[in-house]
Design a protein around this motif. Sequence first.
Motif, short mmCIF file in Angstrom:
data_model
loop_
_atom_site.label_atom_id
_atom_site.label_comp_id
_atom_site.label_asym_id
_atom_site.label_seq_id
_atom_site.Cartn_x
_atom_site.Cartn_y
_atom_site.Cartn_z
N ASP A 544 38.47 84.01 42.43
CA ASP A 544 38.69 83.52 41.07
C ASP A 544 38.66 82.00 41.00
N LYS A 545 38.88 81.47 39.80
CA LYS A 545 38.78 80.03 39.58
C LYS A 545 39.77 79.23 40.41
N MET A 546 40.88 79.89 40.78
CA MET A 546 41.89 79.21 41.58
C MET A 546 41.57 79.29 43.07
N GLY A 547 40.45 79.94 43.40
CA GLY A 547 40.05 80.08 44.81
C GLY A 547 40.70 81.25 45.50
N LYS A 548 41.37 82.13 44.73
CA LYS A 548 42.04 83.27 45.33
C LYS A 548 41.04 84.41 45.57
#
Length: 889
Positions: A544-548
């Motif tokens: 995802d956008k948070m890098g998760k």
Amino acid sequence: MVQVLDSHDVKTTCAYCGVGCGIIARVENDEIVSVRGDEDHPANFGRLCAKGMSLHETMGQKHRILHPQIDGKRASWDTAIKKIADKFRTVIEEHGPESVAFYVSGQCLTEDYYVANKLMKGYVGAANIDTNSRLCMASSVVGHKRAFGSDTVPGCYEDLELADVIILVGSNMAWCHPVLYQRILAAKKTRPNMKIIVVDPRETASCDMADLHIPLTSGSDIALFQGLFNALDTDGVRDLDFVNVHTNGYSEAAKASVSFDIKRVSRETGVDANTLKSFYDLVKASPKTVTVYSQGVNQAVDGTDKVNAIINTHLLTGRIGKPGSGPFSITGQPNAMGGREVGGLANQLASHFDLAQSKDRDIVQNYWNAPTMAQSSGYMAVELFDAIHRGDVKAVWIMATNPVVSMPDADHVREALEKCELVVVSDLYDNTDTVKCADIILPATGWGEKDGTITNSERCISRQRAVISALGESRHDWQAMCDVAIQMGWADAFAFENPAEIFEEYAGLCALDNNGSRDLDLSGLCGIGQDGYDTLAPVQWPIDKMGKSQARLFADGLFFTADRKAKFVIAQKSEKRESEQYPFTLNTGRIRDQWHTMTRTGRAVRLSQHITEPFIDIHPDDARAADIYEDEITAVQSVHGQILVRARLTKRQAKGSVFVPMHWTDAHTANGRVDKLVTPNVDPFSGQPAFKSTLVNVTRFKTVWYGFAIFAEGITPHLNAPYWTRSVVDGGEQVELAGIEIPNDWADYAGDMCGNPDNTEVLVYKEEREGVFRTAYFKDDKLVFTLFIAPEPISLSRTWTVEQLKNTHSGMSRYTLLAGRAGDDVPDKGAIICACLGVGVNQILEAIQTGASTVDAVGECTGAGTNCGSCRSDISHLLQQNTHVEANQ
């Protein structure tokens, strides 16, 4: 002046199967001198199989294509690119975009794949790009999409270690994905109550460590899993809350399975009722169940329905998206998954957009700023070569694959390419069957030189890094395609300067309009830049956008269908075909130490020692009826042709069926390309060919002599026999031969074979009445050629004899060599069992005779079986044959 040695390590990824193992390559002065497993890589944690360990041994300049060629003559890149572009442009103008095609490979990196799809689907304007992944995973793709609404592998490798029951279906994981298999065995050693069930018509190496083998009749998987569905449903082992809230089609699926009681399943599968009950009971009692399936499921005319029959059992029980549970498709190639991500198949669109949806086509076309967009599916692999044969496709570009060997009805494929107006082949080596059909040959980069990403079977993206400089004038596939695109007038869209730029464009497309609506989300990798790309660590998508990153999907019960519910798909089994003329069912597949068509593994000495010839596994009763004996040359015929292979009689092979490996090519054998026999029947939903159900006949090939020869490096073999097969050895090549006519003079025959090299001393031994002839050629004190002839299969110590290439010979030692075996005072390791460490059968037998009574004990004595573990099955058999105790695995 002291020379400074440039030594460093580079982390990269293996080039073989879909496990996607991390590798650390040791580089000295721009040469890879060794490889080892990367302890930090989540796929293998430092483990490597023999193939991975030998990657650096497959490199070098022998047979390497170093510069472009046009019609067999050296050409410049500019000339070759212009000729390709001009021909493509002319053909498109005269016959439309559907008259050109690409056929690519799971060996391509994701960046190569992306450029190929953008060029073909968005700029040429046709979807005529397909891949050899069509031959291995297409049915899984369609099965996933029918059930989940997306081509999603739900689980991860950790699930294999957390499961209480693992069902291997149509997967000889011990040989084909040995590192994963060793992870499973390590988990089982920690948790002995874990159960391994193998569903396979053959008793493969994977069965040796299984708790239960289900030897079903070839092609009866759907009946087996319909029966399992019925047993789970009838006995209440179902998650109705999950089914009612998160699925559609349960009632219809339950109704379709209700007639599959144990009696019917036993009748259709050939498996006794007690074994079936044991299978059902184990699955009923184990919420943590993972079903791993591979080519034995996919390569069938009902492969897609087999996939859905498996998935149905997991949807029924809610065993999906949870640790230690789920259906798990194991891919055959390192980047089969990456190819699927970027639309590598003719019926796909990049970034898991749907080619069949006009909205998705518009989104991708706008993102690419493409002048046109393919509107429908292109030719799938079998259809593609049929279209080339008909003349509908007039120009084809083949990259990193060898379809003249690997496609069904392979001679038809060769004929198609010979008729085609323009065949472009990008490859590494000039001795492949497909390169010989090319009008234009482009030198490509290979493993160790390529730079990009791959995605393995658990959706883990890894970097395959350039470790050394490219040989000769080799270029990356994406570079060659960009050059052609620029020549055709599309410079702005293909002005990529490096793979990082391609990856960023691809990641941006994955993130576009994606707020969880598509499974493939690389939002967290957008804008990573060159530095981020260079240092990219292995990571599973979605991100995802948070890098998760997310290891498992569907834990929330939300799928990617329109209503976010999974779908039960009613599986329909195909009708079994029978023929009096062709009474056997042919199964094809891999062996332990070779890979695909041997273009790479066939170059490694250690990988050529375990099995050196194409063979046929046949049950002793079937062999007896056909008057076939162990080690004899055997003819295998289908309606498409005939091949010659060595007979191996084994009760591990089911009666009425035979197995022949897929690897041998015209470069390695006189007549062993098994896929020339395979009928090009395909699954109607996926277009995947059925490689495991061709009807064949098996007869004795009436040879009157057998031969074994060794050629030192520098001596070119001239092979004149209806049967021969060649393999590399340390210092040269070894050749097996057989014939149906006895030459007038064996000495002349031997001289012709080796080219009568100058300044050699020739030693001859013969027993004319017995049909025995042996000769050896020496240059100074070195053996350069030897030939053994007998009226029956040659019995000698091949390993010892081959080792004589490295020794010096004078006096009586030359006569000892003609005996074909070492004296009592000389160690002879025997046939190689452990390719990783070079341990022979005699060494293992000595360990057994001195008290080693388990596989682990043999490993402690010899090292065999302690690395990748794929030879543990052979060690177990040796223990069973030579001790009275059970081999403890």
